[in-house]
Design a protein around this motif. Structure first.
Motif, PDB file in Angstrom:
ATOM      1  N   GLN A  72       0.730  -1.492   0.178  1.00 26.56           N
ATOM      2  CA  GLN A  72      -0.141   0.025   0.278  1.00 26.56           C
ATOM      3  C   GLN A  72       0.885   1.117   0.037  1.00 26.56           C
ATOM      4  O   GLN A  72       0.393   2.319  -0.690  1.00 26.56           O
ATOM      5  N   GLN A  73       1.919   1.286   0.703  1.00 23.02           N
ATOM      6  CA  GLN A  73       2.860   2.244   0.775  1.00 23.02           C
ATOM      7  C   GLN A  73       3.504   2.485  -0.384  1.00 23.02           C
ATOM      8  O   GLN A  73       3.675   3.508  -0.875  1.00 23.02           O
ATOM      9  N   LYS A  74       3.963   1.569  -1.280  1.00 22.25           N
ATOM     10  CA  LYS A  74       4.524   1.700  -2.451  1.00 22.25           C
ATOM     11  C   LYS A  74       3.640   2.362  -3.445  1.00 22.25           C
ATOM     12  O   LYS A  74       4.354   3.260  -4.306  1.00 22.25           O
ATOM     13  N   THR A  75       2.348   2.058  -3.399  1.00 26.18           N
ATOM     14  CA  THR A  75       1.596   2.895  -4.452  1.00 26.18           C
ATOM     15  C   THR A  75       0.883   4.246  -3.821  1.00 26.18           C
ATOM     16  O   THR A  75       0.119   4.787  -4.436  1.00 26.18           O
ATOM     17  N   ARG A  76       1.324   4.769  -2.491  1.00 22.48           N
ATOM     18  CA  ARG A  76       0.702   5.805  -1.902  1.00 22.48           C
ATOM     19  C   ARG A  76       1.393   6.980  -2.137  1.00 22.48           C
ATOM     20  O   ARG A  76       2.195   7.722  -1.587  1.00 22.48           O
ATOM     21  N   TRP A  77       1.135   7.606  -3.746  1.00 21.99           N
ATOM     22  CA  TRP A  77       1.799   8.575  -4.116  1.00 21.99           C
ATOM     23  C   TRP A  77       0.666   9.254  -5.250  1.00 21.99           C
ATOM     24  O   TRP A  77      -0.067   8.737  -5.694  1.00 21.99           O
ATOM     25  N   SER A  78       0.978  10.740  -5.398  1.00 25.83           N
ATOM     26  CA  SER A  78       0.082  11.413  -6.158  1.00 25.83           C
ATOM     27  C   SER A  78       0.650  12.708  -6.377  1.00 25.83           C
ATOM     28  O   SER A  78       1.649  13.168  -5.940  1.00 25.83           O
ATOM     29  N   ASN A  79      -0.208  13.301  -7.494  1.00 24.04           N
ATOM     30  CA  ASN A  79       0.439  14.759  -7.781  1.00 24.04           C
ATOM     31  C   ASN A  79      -0.535  15.666  -6.942  1.00 24.04           C
ATOM     32  O   ASN A  79       0.177  16.870  -6.918  1.00 24.04           O
ATOM     33  N   PHE A  80      -1.266  15.206  -6.149  1.00 25.48           N
ATOM     34  CA  PHE A  80      -2.292  16.079  -5.577  1.00 25.48           C
ATOM     35  C   PHE A  80      -1.517  16.641  -4.210  1.00 25.48           C
ATOM     36  O   PHE A  80      -0.701  16.274  -3.746  1.00 25.48           O
ATOM     37  N   PRO A  81      -1.970  18.060  -3.973  1.00 29.34           N
ATOM     38  CA  PRO A  81      -1.272  18.765  -2.760  1.00 29.34           C
ATOM     39  C   PRO A  81      -1.847  18.028  -1.377  1.00 29.34           C
ATOM     40  O   PRO A  81      -2.765  17.451  -1.366  1.00 29.34           O
ATOM     41  N   THR A  82      -1.261  18.616  -0.400  1.00 34.76           N
ATOM     42  CA  THR A  82      -1.704  18.282   0.950  1.00 34.76           C
ATOM     43  C   THR A  82      -3.103  18.837   1.379  1.00 34.76           C
ATOM     44  O   THR A  82      -3.211  19.921   0.755  1.00 34.76           O
ATOM     45  N   GLY A  83      -3.748  18.063   1.847  1.00 34.08           N
ATOM     46  CA  GLY A  83      -5.379  18.525   1.821  1.00 34.08           C
ATOM     47  C   GLY A  83      -6.378  17.742   1.002  1.00 34.08           C
ATOM     48  O   GLY A  83      -7.246  17.515   1.562  1.00 34.08           O
ATOM     49  N   ILE A  84      -5.551  17.333  -0.312  1.00 37.55           N
ATOM     50  CA  ILE A  84      -6.521  16.575  -0.926  1.00 37.55           C
ATOM     51  C   ILE A  84      -5.889  14.887  -0.864  1.00 37.55           C
ATOM     52  O   ILE A  84      -6.569  14.072  -0.740  1.00 37.55           O
ATOM     53  N   PHE A  85      -4.668  14.910  -0.787  1.00 39.21           N
ATOM     54  CA  PHE A  85      -4.041  13.519  -0.607  1.00 39.21           C
ATOM     55  C   PHE A  85      -3.016  13.494   0.770  1.00 39.21           C
ATOM     56  O   PHE A  85      -2.307  14.554   0.779  1.00 39.21           O
ATOM     57  N   GLN A  86      -3.263  12.645   1.506  1.00 37.20           N
ATOM     58  CA  GLN A  86      -2.215  12.428   2.688  1.00 37.20           C
ATOM     59  C   GLN A  86      -1.236  11.403   2.644  1.00 37.20           C
ATOM     60  O   GLN A  86      -1.565  10.282   2.251  1.00 37.20           O
ATOM     61  N   ARG A  87       0.078  11.956   2.467  1.00 38.57           N
ATOM     62  CA  ARG A  87       1.270  11.062   2.180  1.00 38.57           C
ATOM     63  C   ARG A  87       1.491  10.627   3.599  1.00 38.57           C
ATOM     64  O   ARG A  87       1.528  11.223   4.846  1.00 38.57           O
ATOM     65  N   ASN A  88       2.194   9.395   3.704  1.00 36.02           N
ATOM     66  CA  ASN A  88       2.763   8.919   4.872  1.00 36.02           C
ATOM     67  C   ASN A  88       4.272   9.382   4.827  1.00 36.02           C
ATOM     68  O   ASN A  88       4.888   9.584   3.796  1.00 36.02           O
ATOM     69  N   GLY A  89       4.888   9.396   5.982  1.00 39.32           N
ATOM     70  CA  GLY A  89       6.439   9.567   6.036  1.00 39.32           C
ATOM     71  C   GLY A  89       6.891  10.641   7.135  1.00 39.32           C
ATOM     72  O   GLY A  89       5.903  11.151   7.788  1.00 39.32           O
ATOM     73  N   VAL A  90       8.122  10.972   6.971  1.00 44.15           N
ATOM     74  CA  VAL A  90       8.249  12.148   7.807  1.00 44.15           C
ATOM     75  C   VAL A  90       8.176  13.542   6.826  1.00 44.15           C
ATOM     76  O   VAL A  90       8.852  13.716   5.719  1.00 44.15           O
ATOM     77  N   LYS A  91       7.803  14.429   7.213  1.00 42.72           N
ATOM     78  CA  LYS A  91       7.437  15.729   6.591  1.00 42.72           C
ATOM     79  C   LYS A  91       8.793  16.675   6.735  1.00 42.72           C
ATOM     80  O   LYS A  91       9.318  16.865   7.872  1.00 42.72           O
ATOM     81  N   LEU A  92       9.294  17.517   5.614  1.00 41.47           N
ATOM     82  CA  LEU A  92      10.339  18.081   5.363  1.00 41.47           C
ATOM     83  C   LEU A  92      10.039  19.089   6.595  1.00 41.47           C
ATOM     84  O   LEU A  92      11.230  19.477   7.027  1.00 41.47           O
ATOM     85  N   GLY A  93       9.076  19.830   6.770  1.00 39.43           N
ATOM     86  CA  GLY A  93       8.781  20.844   7.730  1.00 39.43           C
ATOM     87  C   GLY A  93       9.146  20.270   9.138  1.00 39.43           C
ATOM     88  O   GLY A  93       9.244  21.361   9.807  1.00 39.43           O
TER      89      GLY A  93
END
Lengths: 350, 216
Positions: A72-93
């Motif tokens: 699931q994590q392998k395919t959890r990617w998108s062109n959408f910004p945060t707010g529409i699509f929630q990514r997993n991992g550590v945020k740069l911020g």
């Protein structure tokens, strides 16, 4: 009585041995072995990944790391910004300056200089977007790019570095001597902005190379290459894994040597995002298949980057898609890079 | 006057958000067609932009409870199917909903939700060379269409693809090869030809066979 005891004991031993063997088989099936021995580039990348992980706190490490089997994590990617699509991992911020430096060193080891510059400029572009157009539930900006690792950094078993955010999904599979970026999504908005007094155009090379190729074609060839009068959306965007698109457009074998060189140059603009060594391996494969490579264009014949184009080959699909959302379409681009035979590096391990 | 100014400010605040939206003012209807020797599979992805999401949801979330139920998807699918046409070699092929992927309403409202319908058709009687026509006239709100064909079997060779400008109509010529080639069935035409020959071979010699002369 003694005979029964020995029989029961040997039965138990056999069962135990069988269970041990089964668990070992299962374990080896879960962690595949790479097909090629690692090289200097991979060793450098693995060292950079471990150095980055070392800078993270325990809770950050658990956020950033995923099991190799986490499909699931392998395919959890998108062109959408945060707010529409929630990514997993550590945020740069959420990373400190030292942690960010370690992450950027990892990205620099995986990518070429041009590739690293491009993703940095796309993130800077999103920062511009944040300052000019942010609002509502859509969140933009450099802080909202996420990093995650699927599998442990290794020279002997495969693992994936994911780095993504708005208009970006870099999926770098590291397996032995090979590093592949398929599937990866690039793009950006705005595609031209001013930063520190300088004009920045992160993705100008691709549409320029495609237009050069298109205009090198004669009228008959252009008729073959142009498949539509309007730009279209990505065909093999997020969620379209494992699909093989029917080739369209003009075939490489119908091009003369100069046109084939232009086609090669166009492909190199995308393949060359990965480090020079792995890009060179991929380009060798692309050149061997050039006669069976197709170039298709959909949209007006213009140099403004407002048309869709696609290159498809036995081991490559490259798409460039302007988006009809705000401003001129060429100011908002979605691009895909896939290998129908080797997305997520599936051919690189067993 | 103050109200007008306030409204103006609100609108000004809204405009940049619209400009950056993903996607904006249309419903993307992407059709992915996979041809196999046995079936036509059609994946229809509906991605409404946030400016049309509300009107799109009216067609889907019928009871407005902000949950898209499987029953609502079935009802929506029937409405869509009425506006789709799939023909194989000139004959209509019935499409049926096989499965779906349902987005959350809140994601749809933001312009990032995608409803996926997986439809299936069984044309039957495919020939060595065939043509299918797919036509999508479903347009609940302003729509942008996309249609493409995928390759799944080496026995299916796509020979040509033709789309209209808006990509609503799609014509594909394809051939079957290898084991996918239609089996040569029993041909009555051959029987018609062979029967007189067989009769001639077995019966006529008997008729014309000279009678054995019994000499007394």
């Amino acid at each position: 009585m003694r005979k029964k005891y020995y029989l029961a004991l040997s039965g138990l031993l056999c069962t135990g041995a069988l269970a041990l063997l089964t668990s070992q088989i299962q374990a080896s099936a879960q962690i595949p072995v790479v097909k090629t021995a690692s090289d200097a580039t991979t060793q450098k990348v693995v060292a950079a990944a471990n150095a980055f992980l070392k800078t993270l706190s325990a809770s950050q490490q658990s956020k950033a790391q995923f099991a190799w089997g986490d499909s699931q994590q392998k395919t959890r990617w998108s062109n959408f910004p945060t707010g529409i699509f929630q990514r997993n991992g550590v945020k740069l911020g959420d990373l400190s300056s030292a942690q960010q430096t370690a992450l950027f060193a990892l990205l620099q080891a995986v990518l070429s200089k041009r590739g690293y510059d491009q993703i940095s400029q796309v993130m800077d572009g999103d920062e511009v977007l944040k300052n000019t157009e942010s609002g509502g539930n859509l969140l933009f900006g450099k802080a909202l790019y996420y990093v995650s690792l699927i599998g442990a950094p290794s020279t002997t078993s495969p693992w994936i570095l994911q780095f993504g955010g708005h208009h970006m999904a870099i999926n770098a599979t590291v397996a032995g001597a090979d590093i592949v970026l398929t599937p990866s999504l690039t793009g950006g908005q705005p595609t031209k902005y001013t930063l520190n007094g300088k004009t920045v155009q992160p993705i100008v090379a691709e549409p320029t190379a495609a237009y050069k190729l298109l205009t090198s074609l004669d009228a008959t060839q252009q008729k073959q290459a142009i498949i539509g009068s309007k730009f279209i959306d990505l065909v093999l965007g997020p969620g379209q894994d494992g699909k093989t698109l029917q080739n369209e457009g003009i075939k490489g074998s119908s091009l003369n040597a100069a046109q084939q060189a232009l086609l090669t140059a166009l492909i190199e603009t995308r393949v060359g995002l990965v480090n020079d060594e792995d890009a060179s391996v991929k380009m060798k494969e692309i050149k061997a298949n050039l006669a069976n490579t197709y170039f298709a264009w959909s949209g007006a014949v213009a140099a403004d980057g407002g048309a869709y184009f696609r290159v498809s080959a036995p081991t490559l699909v490259l798409e460039f898609s302007p988006q009809n959302m705000g401003g001129t379409p060429s100011n908002h681009i979605h691009s895909m890079y896939r290998d129908p035979t080797n997305d997520y590096g599936v051919n690189l391990y067993k | 006057m103050k109200r007008v100014l306030l409204l103006g400010l609100v609108l000004l605040g809204w405009l940049p958000l619209v400009a950056a939206a993903h996607p904006a003012d249309s419903l993307v209807q992407a059709a992915y067609i996979t041809v196999t020797p046995q079936q036509i599979r059609l994946e229809l992805d509906f991605t409404p932009g946030e400016l049309v999401a509300k009107n799109f949801l009216i067609q889907l979330d019928f009871n407005h409870d902000d949950i898209i139920s499987p029953a609502e998807v079935n009802q929506f699918s029937n409405t869509v199917l009425e506006k789709l046409r799939l023909e194989m070699n000139g004959k209509a092929v019935k499409l049926q909903l096989e499965s779906s992927q349902i987005p959350e309403v809140k994601t749809v409202k933001l312009g990032g939700g995608q409803l996926q319908l997986n439809l299936i058709g069984t044309p039957g009687g495919l020939l060595e060379s065939n043509q299918f026509v797919f036509d999508n006239r479903f347009q609940p709100v302003k729509s942008a269409y996309l249609v493409n064909v995928f390759v799944q079997s080496a026995d299916v060779r796509i020979l040509s693809q033709q789309r209209d400008t808006l990509q609503q109509e799609f014509r594909v010529n394809f051939g079957l090869a290898g084991s996918a080639l239609p089996a040569k069935g029993f041909s009555w035409w051959w029987l018609g030809l062979a029967l007189p020959v067989l009769l001639g071979f077995f019966w006529l010699p008997r008729v014309t066979k000279p009678q054995k002369v019994v000499r007394l």
